[in-house]
Design a protein around this motif. Structure first.
Motif, PDB file in Angstrom:
ATOM      1  N   THR A  75       0.826  -1.206   0.000  1.00  0.00           N
ATOM      2  CA  THR A  75       0.000   0.000   0.000  1.00  0.00           C
ATOM      3  C   THR A  75       0.861   1.257   0.000  1.00  0.00           C
ATOM      4  O   THR A  75       2.026   1.231   0.405  1.00  0.00           O
ATOM      5  CB  THR A  75      -0.918   0.044   1.234  1.00  0.00           C
ATOM      6  OG1 THR A  75      -0.097   0.070   2.426  1.00  0.00           O
ATOM      7  CG2 THR A  75      -1.839  -1.166   1.274  1.00  0.00           C
ATOM      8  N   PRO A  76       0.280   2.389  -0.421  1.00  0.00           N
ATOM      9  CA  PRO A  76       1.021   3.648  -0.347  1.00  0.00           C
ATOM     10  C   PRO A  76       1.454   3.999   1.074  1.00  0.00           C
ATOM     11  O   PRO A  76       2.496   4.634   1.267  1.00  0.00           O
ATOM     12  CB  PRO A  76       0.010   4.676  -0.893  1.00  0.00           C
ATOM     13  CG  PRO A  76      -0.877   3.888  -1.795  1.00  0.00           C
ATOM     14  CD  PRO A  76      -1.005   2.548  -1.125  1.00  0.00           C
ATOM     15  N   GLU A 108      -4.726   0.132  -2.677  1.00  0.00           N
ATOM     16  CA  GLU A 108      -5.033   1.330  -1.898  1.00  0.00           C
ATOM     17  C   GLU A 108      -6.483   1.263  -1.448  1.00  0.00           C
ATOM     18  O   GLU A 108      -7.389   1.032  -2.264  1.00  0.00           O
ATOM     19  CB  GLU A 108      -4.801   2.586  -2.737  1.00  0.00           C
ATOM     20  CG  GLU A 108      -4.981   3.877  -1.972  1.00  0.00           C
ATOM     21  CD  GLU A 108      -4.572   5.092  -2.784  1.00  0.00           C
ATOM     22  OE1 GLU A 108      -4.501   6.190  -2.204  1.00  0.00           O
ATOM     23  OE2 GLU A 108      -4.317   4.943  -4.007  1.00  0.00           O
ATOM     24  N   SER A 285     -11.584   1.351  -3.520  1.00  0.00           N
ATOM     25  CA  SER A 285     -10.213   0.862  -3.444  1.00  0.00           C
ATOM     26  C   SER A 285      -9.646   0.663  -4.843  1.00  0.00           C
ATOM     27  O   SER A 285     -10.380   0.540  -5.821  1.00  0.00           O
ATOM     28  CB  SER A 285     -10.167  -0.456  -2.664  1.00  0.00           C
ATOM     29  OG  SER A 285     -11.026  -1.418  -3.255  1.00  0.00           O
TER      30      SER A 285
END
Length: 532
Positions: A75-76, A108, A285
């Motif tokens: 994920t970021p 995300e 997402s």
């Protein structure tokens, strides 16, 4: 003289070790009686003063948990955590780098809404599971049905067409949302027994329902989505008020959502009694393709033995139900704070100090296992590894991980720690090697003395471990401060040793089948993947 190919002197040495192990707790009490007159090493006094007077633990916790947030691999937020750690070390004058060890499926979370629209309107408490498929920002409204009761797999297959266009509930509804401790405090013996029997009966019936599908539990979501289900609903209660375990999605097309015990129960009862409840789900997402996975590695270079190392170990990644506070934000910020304190008090240690903030621990110790394989020259000359990874509590137990001489060198290092820190710590030397519960095991498998600094629970496994409640407000900073002092002193003393400690491994007792037990093997990391 030989006896079964082993010398008598060996048996003599082992007998002494057995005696030492049997009295380890008593010796610990003698060594750490909490005497007011304890004379501290001047460097230890400076460590204590710096840790207490200038602590940055709360600021580190705020930046990592509130600003960065949860740190699911891929994920970021995980990328931001690596960058934040790098910048923080560099601010303290500690060189650091992000060392790539693999890649993972990028994802995300985005915004999500879960609402019951029939027979009444209600916003539901729930969240997407990690790596869940998305509705692409569209609101999808549909009826909710539970997994039916089947006689066998043929009946399950015959029922499958009914899931088309529906959300399917795949978890057992809980008969109570009250923890066992709450029942014990207020319930009558009769009511407690009745509830336990009811729960056991429901659990057995639900397990038989799953078994009758002919599928492993983790395979059911894929079969349901292939049959046309628009979403998969689950509820993995932790056993405490308001806490659910939040793991990864097993579906690939239909969104997977964890619903709170309370709201899951509402939907289940409505469906069971024929009210045909409906929910509307909207998620935004994003799947980001493969993204790199990193370990953040910092180093305080040694002066006398620069190519020998003491490693401070904690995993930076987390699950995504809360903010990854006690698993393992606490270990991360404590080890970073140890590095800050030592850099100020001991800027030129005899041995190099490496701080390893590992990635993808939650998917199988991937970051630390990769580090062990990718850095053999470091592993070969590592004095010790100290690992923090089980909650916010002060360290209460230290196991020798199966190293014969751990009683000697760890005993000496612990003796230098202030009595107020060690007085309640219990030790088990030589102990046994861990099989893989946390990152120290990656080093132990390679023959490196690695030690899990095991913490007091504070309800860890039921309240915060992998749950939606693993958040900043659960941290106990006084206990974290104690862990910083303990680890900083152990690290200082380990760097001061005249030579590398003896890595002799104990002879492990036979397993339950009477077969000779073996030392854990070095395992390959997963360097790419998605989900579990």
């Amino acid at each position: 003289m030989k006896f079964n190919n082993l010398s008598i002197t060996y048996f003599g040495r082992m007998a002494i070790l057995v005696l030492a192990c049997g009295f380890s707790t008593d010796l610990q009490a003698q060594r750490f009686p909490g005497r007011a007159a304890q004379k501290l090493d001047p460097i230890v006094e400076q460590i204590v003063k710096e840790a207490k007077d200038n602590s940055e633990l709360e600021q580190l916790a705020f930046e990592l948990l509130d600003v960065v947030g949860p740190r699911l691999v891929g994920t970021p937020q995980m990328t931001k955590a690596n960058e934040w750690a790098l910048q923080t070390f560099e601010k303290w004058g500690i060189p650091a780098k992000n060392q790539q060890f693999g890649e993972w499926h990028g994802w995300e979370r985005g915004i999500s809404h879960i609402d019951m629209t029939y027979p009444r309107q209600k916003s539901l408490a729930g969240t997407q599971l990690a790596w869940s498929p998305t509705t692409n920002g569209k609101a999808i409204e549909a009826e909710v049905i539970p997994l039916a009761d089947f006689k066998d797999s043929l009946a399950f297959r015959a029922w499958l067409p009914q899931v088309k266009g529906k959300y399917v509930m795949i978890s057992m509804p809980q008969p109570t949302g009250r923890p066992d401790a709450n029942w014990k405090e207020y319930g009558t013996p009769e009511s407690i027994e009745k509830m336990n029997k009811n729960r056991d009966s429901l659990s057995a019936a639900w397990n038989n329902r799953i078994k009758a599908t002919g599928l492993a539990p983790y395979s059911i979501p894929t079969v349901l989505e292939d049959a046309g289900a628009v979403g998969i609903l689950s509820s993995y209660w932790s056993g405490e008020f308001g806490a659910n375990k939040i793991f990864g999605a097993r579906s690939h097309k239909a969104p997977s959502l964890d619903i709170s015990l309370e709201d899951y129960g509402i939907l289940y009862r409505l469906a069971e009694k024929g009210y045909k409840p409906k929910i509307k789900v909207e998620t935004s997402s994003k799947h980001l393709g493969n993204v790199p996975s990193f370990n953040t590695i910092a180093e305080i270079k040694g002066t006398e033995f620069p190519d020998e190392y003491v490693i401070l170990s904690a995993h930076l990644d987390s699950w995504e139900g809360g903010s990854g506070a006690t698993d393992n934000g606490t270990g991360t910020i404590a080890m970073m704070e140890v590095a800050r304190v030592l850099k100020k008090v001991l800027p030129n240690p005899k041995r190099s100090i490496i701080i390893g903030l590992w990635g993808s621990e939650e998917q199988g110790l991937n970051g630390s296992r990769a580090f062990v394989l990718d850095n053999p020259e470091i592993v070969e000359k590592t004095q010790a590894v100290f690992n923090l990874d089980n909650g916010t509590g002060r360290v209460a137990n230290i196991n020798g991980s199966g190293f014969v001489h751990s009683y000697d060198f760890m005993g000496r290092w612990l003796a230098a720690v202030p009595n107020e820190i060690t007085k309640d710590i219990k030790t088990d030397f030589p102990g046994s090697p861990g099989g893989g519960g946390s990152d120290h095991a990656s080093f132990v498998a390679a023959g490196v003395p690695g030690f899990m600094l095991s913490s007091l629970s504070w309800g860890y496994f039921s309240n915060t471990w992998h749950t939606n409640l693993d958040t900043y407000d659960k941290l106990v900073f006084d206990d974290l401060l104690s862990n910083v002092i303990l680890t900083a002193v152990l690290t200082y003393k380990a760097t001061e040793e005249p030579k590398l400690v003896d890595r002799e491994k104990r002879v492990l007792p036979a397993d339950r089948n009477g077969q000779p037990a073996t030392w854990p093997a070095i395992r390959q990391p997963r360097r790419s993947g998605v989900g579990y």
